[in-house]
Design an enzyme around this catalytic site. Structure first.
Site, PDB file in Angstrom:
ATOM      1  CD  GLU A   1      -4.446  -9.555  -2.271  1.00  0.00           C
ATOM      2  OE1 GLU A   1      -3.595  -8.655  -2.427  1.00  0.00           O
ATOM      3  OE2 GLU A   1      -5.632  -9.334  -1.981  1.00  0.00           O
TER       4      GLU A   1
ATOM      5  CD  GLU B   1      -3.021  -5.885  -5.338  1.00  0.00           C
ATOM      6  OE1 GLU B   1      -2.201  -6.622  -4.755  1.00  0.00           O
ATOM      7  OE2 GLU B   1      -3.983  -5.348  -4.759  1.00  0.00           O
TER       8      GLU B   1
ATOM      9  CG  HIS C   1      -1.872  -1.163   1.248  1.00  0.00           C
ATOM     10  ND1 HIS C   1      -2.518  -1.577   2.395  1.00  0.00           N
ATOM     11  CD2 HIS C   1      -2.274  -2.017   0.265  1.00  0.00           C
ATOM     12  CE1 HIS C   1      -3.273  -2.625   2.119  1.00  0.00           C
ATOM     13  NE2 HIS C   1      -3.139  -2.919   0.839  1.00  0.00           N
TER      14      HIS C   1
END
Length: 403
Positions: free
Chosen positions: A358, A262, A232
């Site tokens: 992820e 991503e 982030h």
């Protein structure tokens, strides 16, 4: 002149709602069934996600509180005068009450106007702050305040067919953002230029897809080099160099609904150390995709994937859970914490749920192959397994970008 505490602003016509009237009726009916079962007279929601989920109104706080009051008969949004008639135009419900700035705590006066009395009131323990909880309790001295946040989260975890359509569009538009990242990428191009290009592409794609949509909150995190160490981390002015590890993160936001793409990338070439670690993370990613199916337990998925990282002696570099839920959420609201692929979550996957896969590992600066590696796909759980709705390619064969 005595300035009013509350107003009703019926400015313009109601806009087309994000989902069908039946969809909102179903959501409100499930909520009312829970309230009835728990002998709760009304719910007072204060969070972005629940107000949006039950009424299609996504507020902009800017330091002011908002609410949605749901009773057996009514769904009433509470908004600030600064927003004019927009909250009324958007609210799928029976009413909207506007509170003014002219007296202190008019917000609570508006809530009490919507709900004059109650014996048992549902609130969100994970959102309503202590100060406002005390003020709310003072308005209802004979009422018991009980939590409904956890129950509502469980309702949101199972997505409807209409939500699946929305999330599919989001995944497609995230892929458009990813392609724009690759298009803008180049030696000595700063992170922010790449991110701006991707965000513009996604906003335009959202506008092309949906009528009467509010265009807000879509963003891109494009990280390079050391900036890839945090998933982030914000976009910076750092310029990309050939051989850099790169992290592509595209987030189209549609009516408060979140989707994401991503990917790990490299510009021009990838060192042998980086390649080895990247391949390990891809191995975990592909194994994880196969584990997403009905009946699988979140904690079991996490433990099984841990074994692959452990085999390669990189488990110590893992940074967070292996995946999470989707729906009405963003980086500042709505996390459905009951549906995350982590060792401490024992939720069993069910058809209708939407989760990511992820995996991420991060090796700090100074170690061979330093940087953060992450691949992220979105899967819709169905009766027979799961459908991967992310189409953007991943891995070294596709994402060493040579220009």
């Amino acid at each position: 002149m005595q300035m009013p505490k509350t107003l009703r602003i019926r400015n313009g016509d109601k806009v087309r709602s994000t989902f069908s009237a039946q969809e909102y009726a179903n959501r409100q009916a499930r909520l009312r069934a829970h309230l009835a079962a728990e002998n709760i007279d009304a719910a007072i929601f204060t969070s972005y996600h629940n107000i949006n989920y039950y009424s299609d109104f996504l507020y902009c706080s800017f330091g002011r509180p908002y609410a949605l009051v749901v009773t057996e008969d009514d769904v009433i949004s509470i908004s600030a005068n600064i927003d004019g008639g927009q909250p009324w135009r958007r609210t799928v419900g029976t009413d909207n009450i506007v509170y003014t700035d002219w007296q202190r705590d008019n917000y609570f006066a508006a809530i009490q106007q919507a709900l004059p009395k109650a014996r048992r009131i549902g609130i969100e323990h994970d959102h309503l702050n202590l100060q406002n909880r005390d003020k709310l309790a003072a308005r209802y001295p004979d009422a018991e305040l009980v939590d409904v946040a956890a129950a509502c989260m469980r309702m949101r975890m199972i997505k409807s067919a209409e939500e699946h359509v929305m999330i599919r569009h989001g995944a497609r538009i995230a892929d458009i953002g990813g392609a724009a990242v690759v298009e803008a990428l180049g030696d000595q191009v700063p992170e922010y230029e790449v991110a701006l290009h991707a965000t513009q592409a996604m906003v335009r794609a959202i506008a092309d897809t949906f009528e009467d949509v509010e265009l807000m909150d879509t963003w891109t995190w494009f990280q390079s080099g050391i900036n890839t160490d945090g998933a982030h981390n914000p976009v910076t002015t750092r310029k990309v160099n050939k051989g850099d590890i790169l992290s592509l993160n595209c987030f189209p936001m549609i009516a408060g609904y979140y989707t994401a793409l991503e990917r790990t990338l490299f510009l021009d070439h990838c060192s042998d150390d980086h390649l080895r670690l990247w391949q390990v993370n891809v191995e975990v990613h592909e194994a994880g995709l196969k584990l997403i199916k009905p009946g699988a337990r979140c904690s079991d998925i996490a433990r099984e994937l841990n074994e692959i990282f452990l085999k390669h002696d990189v488990l110590q570099y893992r940074t967070f859970g292996y995946g999470h839920s989707f729906g009405t959420l963003s980086h500042y609201y709505g996390r459905e914490a009951g549906l995350e692929l982590r060792e401490d979550i024992d939720t069993v996957l069910e058809p209708g749920m939407v989760v990511s896969m992820e995996p991420m590992i991060m090796l700090p600066e100074g170690l061979p192959g330093a940087g953060g590696y992450r691949e992220h796909d979105i899967l819709i759980v169905n009766e027979n397994g799961a459908e991967n709705i992310t189409k953007f390619p991943y891995g070294p064969e596709k994402n060493i970008i040579r220009k």
